[in-house]
Write an enzyme that holds these catalytic residues in place. Structure first.
Site, PDB file in Angstrom:
ATOM      1  CB  CYS A   6      43.675  90.457  53.236  1.00 41.84           C
ATOM      2  SG  CYS A   6      42.997  91.381  54.025  1.00 41.84           S
ATOM      3  CB  CYS A   9      43.631  94.314  52.105  1.00 42.84           C
ATOM      4  SG  CYS A   9      44.575  94.233  53.703  1.00 42.84           S
ATOM      5  CG  ASP A  32      29.649  88.859  59.152  1.00 48.94           C
ATOM      6  OD1 ASP A  32      30.880  88.889  60.164  1.00 48.94           O
ATOM      7  OD2 ASP A  32      29.231  88.368  59.550  1.00 48.94           O
ATOM      8  CG  ASN A  94      36.227  85.005  66.742  1.00 49.91           C
ATOM      9  OD1 ASN A  94      35.704  84.822  68.151  1.00 49.91           O
ATOM     10  ND2 ASN A  94      35.015  84.839  65.862  1.00 49.91           N
ATOM     11  N   GLY A 100      37.849  80.636  65.954  1.00 48.01           N
ATOM     12  CA  GLY A 100      36.840  80.521  65.311  1.00 48.01           C
ATOM     13  C   GLY A 100      37.093  82.247  63.482  1.00 48.01           C
ATOM     14  CB  THR A 102      36.943  82.388  58.860  1.00 46.29           C
ATOM     15  OG1 THR A 102      35.804  83.286  58.922  1.00 46.29           O
ATOM     16  CG2 THR A 102      36.842  81.060  59.763  1.00 46.29           C
ATOM     17  CG  HIS A 105      42.551  93.205  58.109  1.00 47.02           C
ATOM     18  ND1 HIS A 105      43.253  93.313  56.599  1.00 47.02           N
ATOM     19  CD2 HIS A 105      42.491  93.672  58.549  1.00 47.02           C
ATOM     20  CE1 HIS A 105      42.824  94.804  57.022  1.00 47.02           C
ATOM     21  NE2 HIS A 105      42.400  94.881  57.775  1.00 47.02           N
ATOM     22  CG  HIS A 107      38.305  90.551  62.127  1.00 44.43           C
ATOM     23  ND1 HIS A 107      39.272  89.909  61.171  1.00 44.43           N
ATOM     24  CD2 HIS A 107      37.260  89.549  62.049  1.00 44.43           C
ATOM     25  CE1 HIS A 107      38.463  88.652  61.218  1.00 44.43           C
ATOM     26  NE2 HIS A 107      37.805  88.118  62.144  1.00 44.43           N
ATOM     27  CG  HIS A 109      33.136  89.502  65.409  1.00 50.05           C
ATOM     28  ND1 HIS A 109      31.906  88.433  64.453  1.00 50.05           N
ATOM     29  CD2 HIS A 109      34.619  88.746  65.276  1.00 50.05           C
ATOM     30  CE1 HIS A 109      33.467  88.153  63.295  1.00 50.05           C
ATOM     31  NE2 HIS A 109      34.721  88.194  64.132  1.00 50.05           N
TER      32      HIS A 109
HETATM   33  P1  AMP Z   1      36.239  85.177  62.160  1.00 55.85           P
HETATM   34  O1  AMP Z   1      35.704  84.016  61.999  1.00 55.85           O
HETATM   35  O2  AMP Z   1      36.496  86.202  63.517  1.00 55.85           O
HETATM   36  O3  AMP Z   1      37.439  86.056  61.084  1.00 55.85           O
HETATM   37  O4  AMP Z   1      34.901  86.633  61.132  1.00 55.85           O
HETATM   38  C1  AMP Z   1      35.502  86.650  59.797  1.00 55.85           C
HETATM   39  C2  AMP Z   1      33.691  87.069  59.581  1.00 55.85           C
HETATM   40  O5  AMP Z   1      34.043  87.989  58.688  1.00 55.85           O
HETATM   41  C3  AMP Z   1      32.588  86.282  59.531  1.00 55.85           C
HETATM   42  O6  AMP Z   1      32.172  87.237  60.080  1.00 55.85           O
HETATM   43  C4  AMP Z   1      32.014  86.296  58.026  1.00 55.85           C
HETATM   44  O7  AMP Z   1      30.743  86.503  57.771  1.00 55.85           O
HETATM   45  C5  AMP Z   1      32.629  88.202  57.818  1.00 55.85           C
HETATM   46  N1  AMP Z   1      33.060  87.901  56.553  1.00 55.85           N
HETATM   47  C6  AMP Z   1      33.681  86.943  55.611  1.00 55.85           C
HETATM   48  N2  AMP Z   1      33.925  88.021  54.043  1.00 55.85           N
HETATM   49  C7  AMP Z   1      33.378  88.983  54.076  1.00 55.85           C
HETATM   50  C8  AMP Z   1      32.766  89.834  53.224  1.00 55.85           C
HETATM   51  N3  AMP Z   1      33.040  90.058  52.325  1.00 55.85           N
HETATM   52  N4  AMP Z   1      32.364  91.383  53.710  1.00 55.85           N
HETATM   53  C9  AMP Z   1      31.258  91.198  55.204  1.00 55.85           C
HETATM   54  N5  AMP Z   1      31.624  89.935  55.736  1.00 55.85           N
HETATM   55  C10 AMP Z   1      32.368  88.653  55.640  1.00 55.85           C
HETATM   56 ZN    ZN Z   2      44.108  92.960  54.790  1.00 54.95          ZN
END
Ligand code: AMP
Ligand code: ZN
Length: 121
Positions: A6, A9, A32, A94, A100, A102, A105, A107, A109
């Site tokens: 992950c 993680c 982000d 999300n 949205g 992606t 895990h 989180h 925003h």
């Molecule tokens: P979501 O689309 O709601 O799942 O948000 C995932 C967020 O994680 C997106 O805004 C990505 O830009 C961010 N993200 C993905 N990989 C990383 C990373 N290595 N460091 C910081 N942010 C990340």
């Molecule tokens: Zn995780």
């Protein structure tokens, strides 16, 4: 508790670099990598939970705590709304691909530093 492959993680374990904004025993928050506003921070529980879609009752206080950390970050960043409600930030979960999501895990925003539109796209 954590998942090997992950991405969040891995960030929490320090295996992928991140720009830390806040950390305690339960939560890690970092910038982000692809910000949608001048301030875009992800508030992430250290416990691996795939998202709100799989939230168990035993973890509901953790989600409440994530909102409390958002409050701390808002004050630290100087964007907390004042008495007249000027200023502010947006908090977003999300939930699922159609919304949205992606990274699977959980989180929160934290988005601030510009005026926001409603409804979101
Ligand atoms: P979501 O689309 O709601 O799942 O948000 C995932 C967020 O994680 C997106 O805004 C990505 O830009 C961010 N993200 C993905 N990989 C990383 C990373 N290595 N460091 C910081 N942010 C990340
Ligand atoms: Zn995780």
């Amino acid at each position: 508790m954590q998942v090997k492959d992950c991405v969040f993680c891995k960030i929490i374990r320090g295996e992928i670099p991140s720009e830390k904004e806040y950390e305690d025993d339960f939560v890690y928050a970092f910038k982000d990598i692809n910000p949608v506003a001048p301030i875009h921070i992800l508030i992430v529980p250290k416990k691996h939970i795939t998202g709100i879609q799989s939230l168990e009752k035993e973890d509901t206080s953790l989600v409440g705590y994530m909102f409390y950390v958002a409050r701390i970050i808002g004050e630290k960043k100087g964007v907390a709304p004042c008495k007249d409600m000027e200023g502010g930030y947006r908090l977003v979960f999300n939930v699922g691909r159609d919304a949205g999501q992606t990274v699977f895990h959980l989180h929160l925003h934290f988005i601030a530093g510009r005026s926001m539109k409603w409804p979101p796209g």
